[in-house]
Scaffold this motif. Sequence first.
Motif, PDB file in Angstrom:
ATOM      1  N   TYR A  58       0.840  -1.207   0.000  1.00 56.47           N
ATOM      2  CA  TYR A  58       0.000   0.000   0.000  1.00 56.47           C
ATOM      3  C   TYR A  58       0.872   1.253   0.000  1.00 56.47           C
ATOM      4  O   TYR A  58       0.648   2.183  -0.785  1.00 56.47           O
ATOM      5  N   ILE A  59       1.850   1.278   0.886  1.00 52.91           N
ATOM      6  CA  ILE A  59       2.732   2.445   0.987  1.00 52.91           C
ATOM      7  C   ILE A  59       3.488   2.660  -0.314  1.00 52.91           C
ATOM      8  O   ILE A  59       3.617   3.793  -0.811  1.00 52.91           O
ATOM      9  N   ALA A  60       3.993   1.557  -0.883  1.00 55.77           N
ATOM     10  CA  ALA A  60       4.740   1.668  -2.144  1.00 55.77           C
ATOM     11  C   ALA A  60       3.855   2.222  -3.252  1.00 55.77           C
ATOM     12  O   ALA A  60       4.282   3.073  -4.048  1.00 55.77           O
ATOM     13  N   ASN A  61       2.588   1.761  -3.332  1.00 54.55           N
ATOM     14  CA  ASN A  61       1.657   2.254  -4.356  1.00 54.55           C
ATOM     15  C   ASN A  61       1.352   3.732  -4.157  1.00 54.55           C
ATOM     16  O   ASN A  61       1.279   4.500  -5.120  1.00 54.55           O
ATOM     17  N   ILE A  62       1.138   4.127  -2.892  1.00 58.29           N
ATOM     18  CA  ILE A  62       0.840   5.529  -2.600  1.00 58.29           C
ATOM     19  C   ILE A  62       2.013   6.413  -2.994  1.00 58.29           C
ATOM     20  O   ILE A  62       1.856   7.449  -3.649  1.00 58.29           O
ATOM     21  N   LEU A  63       3.208   6.012  -2.597  1.00 56.67           N
ATOM     22  CA  LEU A  63       4.400   6.799  -2.920  1.00 56.67           C
ATOM     23  C   LEU A  63       4.609   6.869  -4.432  1.00 56.67           C
ATOM     24  O   LEU A  63       4.944   7.922  -4.979  1.00 56.67           O
ATOM     25  N   ARG A  64       4.410   5.736  -5.112  1.00 56.21           N
ATOM     26  CA  ARG A  64       4.684   5.692  -6.549  1.00 56.21           C
ATOM     27  C   ARG A  64       3.664   6.491  -7.357  1.00 56.21           C
ATOM     28  O   ARG A  64       4.021   7.216  -8.288  1.00 56.21           O
ATOM     29  N   ASP A  65       2.381   6.378  -7.004  1.00 58.45           N
ATOM     30  CA  ASP A  65       1.313   6.914  -7.852  1.00 58.45           C
ATOM     31  C   ASP A  65       0.696   8.212  -7.346  1.00 58.45           C
ATOM     32  O   ASP A  65      -0.256   8.714  -7.959  1.00 58.45           O
ATOM     33  N   ALA A  66       1.179   8.763  -6.245  1.00 56.21           N
ATOM     34  CA  ALA A  66       0.612  10.018  -5.736  1.00 56.21           C
ATOM     35  C   ALA A  66       0.758  11.129  -6.770  1.00 56.21           C
ATOM     36  O   ALA A  66       1.759  11.202  -7.487  1.00 56.21           O
ATOM     37  N   GLY A  85       5.079  11.343  -9.527  1.00 53.47           N
ATOM     38  CA  GLY A  85       4.710  12.754  -9.441  1.00 53.47           C
ATOM     39  C   GLY A  85       5.920  13.658  -9.598  1.00 53.47           C
ATOM     40  O   GLY A  85       5.848  14.711 -10.240  1.00 53.47           O
ATOM     41  N   ALA A  86       7.044  13.237  -9.025  1.00 53.94           N
ATOM     42  CA  ALA A  86       8.285  14.017  -9.167  1.00 53.94           C
ATOM     43  C   ALA A  86       8.781  13.975 -10.608  1.00 53.94           C
ATOM     44  O   ALA A  86       9.273  14.976 -11.136  1.00 53.94           O
ATOM     45  N   GLU A  87       8.646  12.821 -11.243  1.00 54.55           N
ATOM     46  CA  GLU A  87       9.047  12.717 -12.648  1.00 54.55           C
ATOM     47  C   GLU A  87       8.243  13.683 -13.515  1.00 54.55           C
ATOM     48  O   GLU A  87       8.787  14.359 -14.397  1.00 54.55           O
ATOM     49  N   MET A  88       6.924  13.767 -13.258  1.00 54.57           N
ATOM     50  CA  MET A  88       6.054  14.638 -14.053  1.00 54.57           C
ATOM     51  C   MET A  88       6.336  16.112 -13.773  1.00 54.57           C
ATOM     52  O   MET A  88       6.303  16.950 -14.675  1.00 54.57           O
ATOM     53  N   LEU A  89       6.619  16.445 -12.524  1.00 57.55           N
ATOM     54  CA  LEU A  89       6.835  17.841 -12.151  1.00 57.55           C
ATOM     55  C   LEU A  89       8.192  18.350 -12.633  1.00 57.55           C
ATOM     56  O   LEU A  89       8.297  19.434 -13.217  1.00 57.55           O
TER      57      LEU A  89
END
Length: 413
Positions: A58-66, A85-89
């Motif tokens: 769950y934590i990994a999914n949240i961190l990855r897809d936030a 999110g960091a990649e997109m920003l």
Amino acid sequence: MRELKHFRHRSKKRGVRTIHFLIVPRRTGTGEAGVHVFVHDITDQLVRQQQLDEYQQYIANILRDAADAIIVLDRENRIRLWNRGAEMLYGWKASEIIGQPITVIVPEDEESVRQIEWINRQVRERGFVRNLQTERRTRDGRRVLISITRTAIFNRDGEYIGSSVIARNITEEKRMEQQLIQSEKLSAVGKLAAGIAHEVATPLTSVSSLAQYLRELSDDEEFKDKLRLIQSEIERIARTVRELVDFSRPIEANIGPVHLNQIINEAVRIMRFDRRIKRKTISLELAPDLPEVRAGFDPLLQVFVNLLLNAADALEDVPNGQIDIRTFVEGDSVVATVRDNGPGIPEEVQDKIFEPFFTTKKKGKGTGLGLWVSYNIVKGYSGCIEVESKPGEGTTFRIELPAYSPKSGMNHE
């Protein structure tokens, strides 16, 4: 030699259980062979392990897809986690930036460098920095306005081992906030200006009539020239007053679906008679199947005439002056752009051009109300008008209006 085995066993009292067997060979002093068998019920341990694995997933999914950018730094402020999110920003892939110092995304000016050093100290000393608005650098060199929250991470012994950063791009949010402030300011000025306009109109008419009467009575040419100058200036004031009164009127109630291409063609037809545009080239690239917009024909016509007049003035000293007008669909919006190849608008004044009485034209050339009126007309139809310009590269005005839906009878918003 040891042998580990797991078996599932059904208990009358506790149901299905998982049993762990540890078999250890043994040999007695008399040489007889045997084994030791250790039996453990590991059902609860497996359940806890499964819950832990699920929690970590769950934590990994949240961190990855936030949607927000999430970054984890070590104690040396090097990047250890970089989510999508960091990649997109910021534009860097995780594989490119893991292990790099956080300063790779910090602009290189002195203020930004001092600020990141201050943030590093605050996180170590206070444990956090919350909702700080700052600028960061993207891979392609752009600067984006972000809001960051950075929190210290400590181990079980209370030792600082790094920090987490949550960043959100607020560039568009700030732009909308500035537009709202601008809109409120223009609304207040509009009410004040309209009242002044009505007060000025009556005595202005009297002065104009008196000047005309004196011209008819006088035979002195020098005196008549001065009266003509007075009347010319009165006409300029009257033009300003008319624009203020026009703006003070609410947008007509009788609005409906209109074709933007038709309005643009009419504006161009009108402007063909203006001497400032006769030697300029007007290029039209109008989308043939453009959806209608819900608006008033005449107010939108006024907007495009204003933009064409501005373009004509900008091209006054340009030998090969050209105006390009395009229409196209973008999402649920109808977009029109009016571009000229004039000298452009200085960047430092672009934020002011929609303010009343602000003009970049020569003295006596404009009232500074045309774009103000246009801004409010377009805004009144749930649209927006923006400017893009670089000195020496011309100016483009972009108008975006919601497309009209015949089925619902409403705009797409």
